[in-house]
Write a protein that holds these residues in place. Sequence first.
Motif, PDB file in Angstrom:
ATOM      1  N   PRO A 122       0.786  -1.236   0.000  1.00 47.40           N
ATOM      2  CA  PRO A 122       0.000   0.000   0.000  1.00 47.40           C
ATOM      3  C   PRO A 122       0.813   1.278   0.000  1.00 47.40           C
ATOM      4  CG  PRO A 122      -0.194  -1.156   2.108  1.00 47.40           C
ATOM      5  CD  PRO A 122       0.478  -2.095   1.166  1.00 47.40           C
ATOM      6  N   CYS A 125       0.872   3.408  -3.139  1.00 49.49           N
ATOM      7  CA  CYS A 125      -0.248   4.273  -3.520  1.00 49.49           C
ATOM      8  C   CYS A 125       0.147   5.745  -3.481  1.00 49.49           C
ATOM      9  CB  CYS A 125      -1.441   4.036  -2.593  1.00 49.49           C
ATOM     10  SG  CYS A 125      -2.156   2.382  -2.711  1.00 49.49           S
ATOM     11  N   HIS A 126       1.276   6.055  -2.835  1.00 52.66           N
ATOM     12  CA  HIS A 126       1.723   7.436  -2.691  1.00 52.66           C
ATOM     13  C   HIS A 126       2.761   7.759  -3.763  1.00 52.66           C
ATOM     14  CE1 HIS A 126      -0.371   7.648   1.148  1.00 52.66           C
ATOM     15  NE2 HIS A 126       0.241   6.530   1.510  1.00 52.66           N
ATOM     16  N   ARG A 130       6.512   6.097  -4.377  1.00 51.31           N
ATOM     17  CA  ARG A 130       6.597   5.253  -5.569  1.00 51.31           C
ATOM     18  C   ARG A 130       7.630   5.776  -6.569  1.00 51.31           C
ATOM     19  NH1 ARG A 130       1.490   5.499  -6.874  1.00 51.31           N
ATOM     20  NH2 ARG A 130       1.722   7.058  -8.519  1.00 51.31           N
TER      21      ARG A 130
END
Length: 264
Positions: A122, A125-126, A130
């Motif tokens: 997760p 998701c940023h 990433r």
Amino acid sequence: MSEWEVHAVKYADRNARVRGDSFVFDDRHDVAHPMDYFIWVLRQGERVILVDTGYDAAEADARGRPIQLDPRSALAPLGITPEAVETVIVTHLHYDHAGGLHLFPNAQLHIQAAEMAYATGPCMCHDTLRMPFSSGHICEAVKRLYSGKVIFHDGDAEVAEGVTVHRIGGHSRGLQAVRVLTSAGWLVLASDAAHFYENFQSRKPFPIVVDMQDMLEGFTTIERLASRPELIVPGHDPLVMSSFPRDKADHIVRLDLGPKLSSA
């Protein structure tokens, strides 16, 4: 215990940088601060262990960060062919360290379990977290996993006699440093546990960070692992090329004999 020969192989550099790109809270943030990019080679007789793979021309074009040498060409003066590489230690999965996994199709990968979980979980998701990863490189690592060619580590582990890995974290969740027994003593390939000598010598964190505490405590860890401070080799410092003797080609320096100057 047998000793290893160790080389740093430079394949790229980036000069359009400033100190603010390298250090948090730096008073001279707008002063130029170049960066080099390396692959590392451990050799013991006929056995070769590659530490990281660099990135290729396609990734260079995608990011606008040119390379001087394809990783395969960069390794050629050492007599290393990509197909013959059977072991790659992946310090972490950022593009400049794992961007060439596909170039070494027969290699088994040694990765921290925390790094694979981070790069596929997760946190990605940023956009900010990433950014240093590329999905194709992560997919290649997963493909290698499904072909039975990944060994996961959880913290400290031995890859071969005289070669150990140690999870540091900080810069990336599962970043690992590599400790190697050499004729000069225990040498530490810090990778991005310390991009530059100044990071750990002055306790100045690098700005790309997922856990600041881990990064700061990692400086102490790499100092503890090395036989002496000058045997800590940072992951991107141009001083490495001038501190250690050239060997085989202008873009390769030999690390296992220790630096030319103790003040490196």
